[in-house]
Scaffold this active site. Structure first.
Site, PDB file in Angstrom:
ATOM      1  N   GLU A   1      35.532  50.664  42.573  1.00  0.00           N
ATOM      2  CA  GLU A   1      36.142  51.984  42.365  1.00  0.00           C
ATOM      3  C   GLU A   1      37.330  51.907  41.418  1.00  0.00           C
ATOM      4  O   GLU A   1      37.804  52.918  40.912  1.00  0.00           O
ATOM      5  CB  GLU A   1      36.542  52.621  43.702  1.00  0.00           C
ATOM      6  CG  GLU A   1      37.558  51.850  44.532  1.00  0.00           C
ATOM      7  CD  GLU A   1      36.920  50.775  45.420  1.00  0.00           C
ATOM      8  OE1 GLU A   1      35.971  50.084  44.967  1.00  0.00           O
ATOM      9  OE2 GLU A   1      37.397  50.608  46.552  1.00  0.00           O
TER      10      GLU A   1
ATOM     11  N   CYS B   1      37.670  34.392  39.337  1.00  0.00           N
ATOM     12  CA  CYS B   1      37.392  33.550  40.507  1.00  0.00           C
ATOM     13  C   CYS B   1      37.311  32.082  40.087  1.00  0.00           C
ATOM     14  O   CYS B   1      37.242  31.207  40.933  1.00  0.00           O
ATOM     15  CB  CYS B   1      36.101  33.982  41.173  1.00  0.00           C
ATOM     16  SG  CYS B   1      34.694  33.784  40.101  1.00  0.00           S
TER      17      CYS B   1
ATOM     18  N   LYS C   1      26.746  49.322  43.090  1.00  0.00           N
ATOM     19  CA  LYS C   1      27.977  49.957  43.573  1.00  0.00           C
ATOM     20  C   LYS C   1      29.116  49.297  42.812  1.00  0.00           C
ATOM     21  O   LYS C   1      29.548  48.198  43.127  1.00  0.00           O
ATOM     22  CB  LYS C   1      28.106  49.714  45.079  1.00  0.00           C
ATOM     23  CG  LYS C   1      28.886  50.767  45.815  1.00  0.00           C
ATOM     24  CD  LYS C   1      30.316  50.938  45.378  1.00  0.00           C
ATOM     25  CE  LYS C   1      31.242  49.892  45.933  1.00  0.00           C
ATOM     26  NZ  LYS C   1      32.618  49.972  45.365  1.00  0.00           N
TER      27      LYS C   1
ATOM     28  N   SER D   1      36.045  39.670  47.331  1.00  0.00           N
ATOM     29  CA  SER D   1      36.936  38.804  48.098  1.00  0.00           C
ATOM     30  C   SER D   1      36.193  38.214  49.308  1.00  0.00           C
ATOM     31  O   SER D   1      35.193  38.774  49.768  1.00  0.00           O
ATOM     32  CB  SER D   1      38.133  39.620  48.581  1.00  0.00           C
ATOM     33  OG  SER D   1      37.668  40.680  49.389  1.00  0.00           O
TER      34      SER D   1
ATOM     35  N   GLU E   1      44.489  32.780  47.937  1.00  0.00           N
ATOM     36  CA  GLU E   1      44.127  33.213  46.582  1.00  0.00           C
ATOM     37  C   GLU E   1      45.203  34.192  46.116  1.00  0.00           C
ATOM     38  O   GLU E   1      45.452  35.200  46.778  1.00  0.00           O
ATOM     39  CB  GLU E   1      42.765  33.906  46.604  1.00  0.00           C
ATOM     40  CG  GLU E   1      42.338  34.398  45.241  1.00  0.00           C
ATOM     41  CD  GLU E   1      40.931  34.986  45.221  1.00  0.00           C
ATOM     42  OE1 GLU E   1      40.588  35.757  46.125  1.00  0.00           O
ATOM     43  OE2 GLU E   1      40.191  34.664  44.274  1.00  0.00           O
TER      44      GLU E   1
HETATM   45  P1  NAD Z   1      37.024  43.317  46.884  1.00  0.00           P
HETATM   46  O1  NAD Z   1      36.419  42.445  47.908  1.00  0.00           O
HETATM   47  O2  NAD Z   1      38.238  44.083  47.246  1.00  0.00           O
HETATM   48  O3  NAD Z   1      35.949  44.428  46.400  1.00  0.00           O
HETATM   49  C1  NAD Z   1      34.652  44.057  46.012  1.00  0.00           C
HETATM   50  C2  NAD Z   1      33.716  45.219  46.314  1.00  0.00           C
HETATM   51  O4  NAD Z   1      33.722  45.476  47.715  1.00  0.00           O
HETATM   52  C3  NAD Z   1      34.139  46.519  45.631  1.00  0.00           C
HETATM   53  O5  NAD Z   1      32.989  47.150  45.128  1.00  0.00           O
HETATM   54  C4  NAD Z   1      34.796  47.314  46.744  1.00  0.00           C
HETATM   55  O6  NAD Z   1      34.604  48.693  46.608  1.00  0.00           O
HETATM   56  C5  NAD Z   1      34.101  46.823  47.999  1.00  0.00           C
HETATM   57  N1  NAD Z   1      34.988  46.792  49.174  1.00  0.00           N
HETATM   58  C6  NAD Z   1      36.337  46.607  49.186  1.00  0.00           C
HETATM   59  N2  NAD Z   1      36.790  46.584  50.460  1.00  0.00           N
HETATM   60  C7  NAD Z   1      35.713  46.742  51.262  1.00  0.00           C
HETATM   61  C8  NAD Z   1      35.534  46.785  52.684  1.00  0.00           C
HETATM   62  N3  NAD Z   1      36.542  46.664  53.526  1.00  0.00           N
HETATM   63  N4  NAD Z   1      34.274  46.938  53.152  1.00  0.00           N
HETATM   64  C9  NAD Z   1      33.229  47.071  52.319  1.00  0.00           C
HETATM   65  N5  NAD Z   1      33.345  47.041  50.967  1.00  0.00           N
HETATM   66  C10 NAD Z   1      34.563  46.871  50.438  1.00  0.00           C
HETATM   67  O7  NAD Z   1      37.250  42.427  45.583  1.00  0.00           O
HETATM   68  P2  NAD Z   1      38.005  42.828  44.241  1.00  0.00           P
HETATM   69  O8  NAD Z   1      39.449  42.935  44.531  1.00  0.00           O
HETATM   70  O9  NAD Z   1      37.306  43.949  43.583  1.00  0.00           O
HETATM   71  O10 NAD Z   1      37.706  41.528  43.344  1.00  0.00           O
HETATM   72  C11 NAD Z   1      38.499  40.382  43.391  1.00  0.00           C
HETATM   73  C12 NAD Z   1      37.907  39.358  44.316  1.00  0.00           C
HETATM   74  O11 NAD Z   1      36.588  39.044  43.912  1.00  0.00           O
HETATM   75  C13 NAD Z   1      38.663  38.035  44.287  1.00  0.00           C
HETATM   76  O12 NAD Z   1      38.767  37.547  45.591  1.00  0.00           O
HETATM   77  C14 NAD Z   1      37.782  37.141  43.437  1.00  0.00           C
HETATM   78  O13 NAD Z   1      37.906  35.761  43.671  1.00  0.00           O
HETATM   79  C15 NAD Z   1      36.440  37.634  43.839  1.00  0.00           C
HETATM   80  N6  NAD Z   1      35.428  37.276  42.866  1.00  0.00           N
HETATM   81  C16 NAD Z   1      34.611  36.248  43.179  1.00  0.00           C
HETATM   82  C17 NAD Z   1      33.668  35.830  42.276  1.00  0.00           C
HETATM   83  C18 NAD Z   1      32.776  34.662  42.596  1.00  0.00           C
HETATM   84  O14 NAD Z   1      31.903  34.385  41.811  1.00  0.00           O
HETATM   85  N7  NAD Z   1      32.961  33.973  43.699  1.00  0.00           N
HETATM   86  C19 NAD Z   1      33.538  36.474  41.042  1.00  0.00           C
HETATM   87  C20 NAD Z   1      34.378  37.547  40.762  1.00  0.00           C
HETATM   88  C21 NAD Z   1      35.327  37.939  41.689  1.00  0.00           C
END
Ligand code: NAD
Length: 491
Positions: free
Chosen positions: A183, A288, A180, A233, A382
């Site tokens: 988006e 991250c 997945k 996140s 963050e």
């Molecule tokens: P996000 O959590 O908004 O989205 C991640 C995924 O979850 C996406 O595919 C999104 O469609 C889905 N999603 C979003 N909201 C959701 C919800 N309420 N319920 C279910 N699914 C949902 O993250 P982002 O903004 O795409 O990415 C940035 C974040 O990712 C930052 O916090 C960053 O630190 C983190 N990150 C962490 C690592 C790590 O290794 N720890 C690596 C890369 C990114």
């Protein structure tokens, strides 16, 4: 339905059973380039029935894929690795366009994807099982078995690399996968599916379902999916971990980060300044592993001056990419304004950045904030932008206390020329990945990637050797072929 004429790429399609399938969703989101706001595509919010079709395709493919030998499976990935290399420039351009990274950063993402695939190709050397004669004539052997259909939910900040954290290892180990994509950046994953097909991956082994919150919840609940990996996140990582383990799946969910850099007075000024500036601003701070808080221990004013000099050399639209969206830009700038209002001093201010000719791009310039206190939002949360918050402490223990009290625990780094001080931070920082004189301490293959505390939920890391435990289950077989062998309570 055909794509509007102004859209550069066609609409994003789902991919299962080896075919791209137009979603019948009524809800589509626009995909735009953060670099200049250009309309790229539209992505569907797929329905449960489409996920069911993808899971059915993956379950069917699992029956044959899991029965091939690992040595056969890696052959596909040798070819995939070469295709990544062959199409490196094209992939670099696509990543940069949909995510907003600079060319060099996007190129590094392709290179890292190649390295991850090379690691997966070495898997036969890593997963040969164990065998031991445990009592006379009695032998025990341990083998890794794939789990079945697994899912990988990925974030926006690495449209190609994070999918390659999970996909090659999981598939080489005999699983089939539903991915997945974010988006916000669904295009690189589409290209990845095409390259896998060209590499000879059998239909149904890799599948993509696009969507947002609803489809993620459906993935967590789906009885046909055995394991869920998530990167994103912390807020969503917690929801995904709770929901999928509640449905009795295994889950590893990587969350957000607030990475602290300890800068000591004996640190090499030039090296420290260039590392700090690169860590806070690389990928526009949307890593991250990005440095987000700096703990200035004692008098490090000359180093802070150099950090500001380095930051001023980082120019949006040249060596600094865009942040992902208008909402992200506004959020980051709000953090900076709040810090200013609360009494912090903005040494380098990236608010209001604009790039000529790219007025619809979403840029934030590098920002250095000094005299931040631990209660301020820029110290705790963050930010995910090119911003570093400097907190001053008198002792190293005071600095460690601040780092330890932050709920995240992805990475931390120390800049010093003292081995003893470095060792002290290595032992006392509460983070899964530590750097010594390195601003972005990513453990490269074969080491595994994963943080501590609220930066990771679940018991394994997501890459490297640690991922083998996640993507497989162990079968322990005890055999005895010599009937004359004595039987006792151990055999
Ligand atoms: P996000 O959590 O908004 O989205 C991640 C995924 O979850 C996406 O595919 C999104 O469609 C889905 N999603 C979003 N909201 C959701 C919800 N309420 N319920 C279910 N699914 C949902 O993250 P982002 O903004 O795409 O990415 C940035 C974040 O990712 C930052 O916090 C960053 O630190 C983190 N990150 C962490 C690592 C790590 O290794 N720890 C690596 C890369 C990114």
């Amino acid at each position: 339905m055909s794509a509007p004429m102004s859209m550069k790429y066609g609409r994003v399609r789902n991919y299962y059973d080896g075919k791209f399938v137009e979603s019948n969703s009524a809800e589509w989101l626009d995909v735009t380039s953060p670099l200049d706001g250009a309309a790229l595509s539209q992505v569907p919010m797929s329905a449960r029935a489409e996920l069911d079709a993808a899971v059915a395709s993956a379950a069917k493919a699992f029956e044959t894929w899991s029965k091939t030998t690992i040595k056969e499976r890696v052959q596909v990935f040798f070819r995939y690795r070469n295709l990544l290399e062959k199409h490196s420039d094209e992939l670099t351009a696509l990543i940069s366009e949909e995510n907003g990274k600079t060319w060099d950063e996007a190129k590094a993402e392709v290179e890292k994807s190649i390295e991850l695939t090379e690691f997966a190709c070495s898997m036969p050397q890593l997963v040969s099982g164990d065998i031991l004669e445990v009592s006379k004539g009695v032998e025990c052997r341990v083998e890794h078995f794939p789990l079945g259909v697994v899912a990988s939910i990925v974030p926006f900040n690495f449209p190609l690399m994070v999918p390659n954290w999970t996909m090659p290892n999981a598939l080489v180990l005999g699983n089939t996968m539903i991915m997945k994509p974010s988006e916000l950046v669904p295009l690189s994953a589409q290209r990845m599916a095409e390259l896998l097909k060209e590499s000879g991956l059998p239909d149904g082994v890799f599948n993509i379902i696009n969507g947002g919150k609803d489809i993620v919840e459906n993935i967590c609940d789906h009885s046909g999916i055995e394991a869920v990996s998530f990167v994103g996140s912390t807020h969503v990582a917690k929801l995904v971990y709770q929901r999928s383990t509640n449905a009795l799946k295994r889950c590893v969910a990587l969350g957000g980060a607030k990475n602290h850099l300890f800068v000591l007075p004996d640190a090499n000024p030039a090296m420290t300044a260039s590392n700090v500036a690169a860590s806070m601003s690389g990928c526009a701070g949307q890593r991250c592993m990005a440095a987000s808080a700096m703990l200035a221990v004692g008098d490090v004013d000359p180093i802070i001056e150099k950090i500001c000099d380095e930051a001023r050399k980082i120019v949006p639209g040249k060596n600094l990419g865009a942040v992902i969206s208008k909402a992200a830009k506004e959020r980051i700038e709000k953090f900076i304004s709040e810090a200013e209002r609360d009494g912090a001093k903005i040494l380098v201010d990236g608010r209001g950045a604009k790039v000529d000719g790219k007025e619809n791009g979403t840029y934030v310039g590098p920002t250095v904030i000094d005299h931040v206190t631990p209660e301020m939002s820029v110290a705790r949360e963050e930010i995910f932008g090119p911003v570093i918050s400097i907190m001053r402490t008198e002792t190293l223990d005071d600095a460690i206390k601040i780092e330890n009290e932050n709920p995240y625990g992805n990475a931390a780094a120390v800049f010093t020329q003292s081995g003893g001080m470095a060792r002290y931070v290595m032992e006392h920082a509460s983070a899964g990945m530590i750097g010594v004189n390195i601003g972005v301490p990513v453990p490269r293959e074969p080491f595994s990637f994963g943080g501590w505390n609220e930066s990771r939920f679940g018991s394994s890391d997501i890459t490297g050797k640690s991922s083998i435990e996640f993507w497989t289950k162990l079968k322990k077989t005890t055999t005895k072929w010599n009937p004359e062998s004595r039987t006792n309570w151990m055999s």
